[in-house]
Design a protein around this motif. Structure first.
Motif, mmCIF file in Angstrom:
data_model
loop_
_atom_site.group_PDB
_atom_site.id
_atom_site.type_symbol
_atom_site.label_atom_id
_atom_site.label_comp_id
_atom_site.label_asym_id
_atom_site.label_seq_id
_atom_site.Cartn_x
_atom_site.Cartn_y
_atom_site.Cartn_z
ATOM 1 N N UNK A 7 -33.041 65.073 -25.652
ATOM 2 C CA UNK A 7 -34.476 65.315 -25.796
ATOM 3 C C UNK A 7 -34.876 66.481 -24.898
ATOM 4 N N UNK A 8 -36.119 66.899 -24.996
ATOM 5 C CA UNK A 8 -36.665 67.904 -24.082
ATOM 6 C C UNK A 8 -37.682 67.226 -23.177
ATOM 7 N N UNK A 9 -37.866 67.759 -21.985
ATOM 8 C CA UNK A 9 -38.825 67.175 -21.058
ATOM 9 C C UNK A 9 -40.263 67.398 -21.528
ATOM 10 N N UNK A 10 -40.505 68.549 -22.142
ATOM 11 C CA UNK A 10 -41.856 68.872 -22.594
ATOM 12 C C UNK A 10 -42.075 68.387 -24.013
ATOM 13 N N UNK A 11 -43.197 67.694 -24.213
ATOM 14 C CA UNK A 11 -43.562 67.185 -25.528
ATOM 15 C C UNK A 11 -45.028 67.532 -25.802
ATOM 16 N N UNK A 12 -45.393 67.540 -27.080
ATOM 17 C CA UNK A 12 -46.770 67.860 -27.425
ATOM 18 C C UNK A 12 -47.433 66.684 -28.122
ATOM 19 N N UNK A 13 -48.756 66.658 -28.048
ATOM 20 C CA UNK A 13 -49.554 65.635 -28.718
ATOM 21 C C UNK A 13 -49.740 65.995 -30.181
ATOM 22 N N UNK A 14 -50.118 64.996 -30.965
ATOM 23 C CA UNK A 14 -50.312 65.212 -32.399
ATOM 24 C C UNK A 14 -51.328 66.308 -32.675
ATOM 25 N N UNK A 73 -45.800 51.395 -31.110
ATOM 26 C CA UNK A 73 -45.971 51.314 -32.558
ATOM 27 C C UNK A 73 -46.965 52.339 -33.098
ATOM 28 N N UNK A 74 -47.640 53.077 -32.194
ATOM 29 C CA UNK A 74 -48.656 54.043 -32.638
ATOM 30 C C UNK A 74 -48.146 55.477 -32.681
ATOM 31 N N UNK A 75 -46.840 55.675 -32.681
ATOM 32 C CA UNK A 75 -46.291 57.026 -32.751
ATOM 33 C C UNK A 75 -46.845 57.791 -33.936
ATOM 34 N N UNK A 76 -47.146 59.063 -33.738
ATOM 35 C CA UNK A 76 -47.807 59.825 -34.811
ATOM 36 C C UNK A 76 -47.284 61.247 -34.981
ATOM 37 N N UNK A 77 -46.154 61.578 -34.330
ATOM 38 C CA UNK A 77 -45.557 62.902 -34.469
ATOM 39 C C UNK A 77 -44.063 62.730 -34.742
ATOM 40 N N UNK A 78 -43.494 63.464 -35.709
ATOM 41 C CA UNK A 78 -42.040 63.378 -35.918
ATOM 42 C C UNK A 78 -41.297 63.864 -34.690
ATOM 43 N N UNK A 79 -40.269 63.151 -34.313
ATOM 44 C CA UNK A 79 -39.555 63.442 -33.065
ATOM 45 C C UNK A 79 -39.123 64.901 -32.975
ATOM 46 N N UNK A 80 -38.620 65.449 -34.065
ATOM 47 C CA UNK A 80 -38.072 66.803 -34.013
ATOM 48 C C UNK A 80 -39.138 67.856 -33.724
ATOM 49 N N UNK A 81 -40.390 67.555 -34.065
ATOM 50 C CA UNK A 81 -41.479 68.485 -33.765
ATOM 51 C C UNK A 81 -42.119 68.221 -32.413
ATOM 52 N N UNK A 82 -41.915 67.036 -31.875
ATOM 53 C CA UNK A 82 -42.612 66.679 -30.637
ATOM 54 C C UNK A 82 -41.977 67.313 -29.405
ATOM 55 N N UNK A 83 -40.651 67.529 -29.438
ATOM 56 C CA UNK A 83 -39.962 68.109 -28.286
ATOM 57 C C UNK A 83 -40.099 69.628 -28.301
ATOM 58 N N UNK A 84 -40.327 70.203 -27.111
ATOM 59 C CA UNK A 84 -40.668 71.621 -27.025
ATOM 60 C C UNK A 84 -39.722 72.454 -26.169
ATOM 61 N N UNK A 85 -38.525 71.977 -25.886
ATOM 62 C CA UNK A 85 -37.586 72.722 -25.055
ATOM 63 C C UNK A 85 -36.900 73.845 -25.825
ATOM 64 N N UNK A 86 -36.048 74.597 -25.125
ATOM 65 C CA UNK A 86 -35.352 75.737 -25.728
ATOM 66 C C UNK A 86 -34.527 75.330 -26.945
#
Length: 255
Positions: A7-14, A73-86
């Motif tokens: 994973x990446x340390x940085x993630x973004x909100x929906x 259970x309230x996840x709302x972003x696909x994992x592959x788009x949520x991570x923002x690392x290199x």
């Protein structure tokens, strides 16, 4: 073949995710475990999280807010788009077609300290947690907490497929003790002053590019990875083995 990623340390909100045209979101396999871990972390103050997560005050305050709002259970972003690392910037899934997303869902897995294993379309929330976290959950550090659960998830769903390791050592360690010859690790090394060294930032970029190649070209067999060429990297058969694929780039040519 299945590719595992860190994973990446940085993630973004929906609210910050650009519009995308993909398949419906899927449900993470270990929501119960993610809920348990998040509830444990929710009880700590920001200054306690500084020590537990090993972060500065600003990041601890951000993590505190994330856990106060966290409901697995309230996840709302696909994992592959949520991570923002290199790695994810170079995987660049934002331009995936619906068929690309289907291929990614079949071939890619993200190892997560909080969620265990994530498929690209699994619905997640932002969090801050690494496998090296200093806190004990139910008396166990995270490697013991997850034990062989991550491996069982990978092997039960893909029992006959080799696992391609594109993860960092921190996350690959959740699988390596159980893989027993089924894993192939890809190493991306720079030739520098007569020595081969791994430069973490460049390796992350290369891992993302390789994962993108697998998705875009619909690769199915490990041998097809040997054709990977990006940023000056090329497969080196003399430095490789059945369980390690080595790609070398000269420092003067890299990137």
């Amino acid at each position: 073949m299945i590719l595992i990623l860190s994973p990446a340390k940085n993630m973004i909100d929906a609210a910050d995710v650009p519009d995308w045209n993909i398949r419906p979101l899927s449900r993470p396999a270990f929501l119960q475990e993610a809920s348990f871990l998040s509830k444990e972390l929710k009880q700590f103050s920001p200054w306690q999280l500084e020590t537990i997560l090993g972060v500065n005050p600003s990041l601890a305050l951000k993590a505190f807010g994330q856990y106060q709002r966290f409901h697995a259970e309230n996840g709302n972003v696909p994992a592959l788009l949520s991570y923002q690392g290199l790695q994810y910037q170079h995987l660049s899934s934002i331009d995936f077609s619906p068929l690309d997303w289907d291929a990614a869902q079949d071939r890619l897995r993200v190892i997560s300290a909080l969620y265990g294993v994530l498929r690209p379309l699994d619905a997640v929330l932002p969090y801050r947690l690494e496998m090296l976290c200093r806190h004990s959950f139910a008396g166990k550090r995270l490697y013991r907490f997850w034990g062989d659960r991550i491996w069982k998830n990978l092997s039960q769903m893909h029992s006959d497929e080799p696992i391609i390791n594109l993860a960092s050592q921190e996350y690959a360690k959740t699988v390596i003790p159980y893989a027993a010859g089924k894993m192939i690790t890809c190493d991306f090394l720079i030739s520098k002053h007569g020595r081969f060294v791994c430069i973490a930032t460049i390796a992350k970029m290369a891992r993302g590019q390789m994962a993108r190649m697998v998705v875009k070209k619909r690769l199915n067999h490990p041998e097809e990875l040997q054709a990977f060429q990006w940023g000056g990297f090329a497969f080196q058969p003399r430095l490789s083995s059945e369980c390690h694929y080595t790609f070398i780039a000269d420092k003067r040519q890299a990137l």
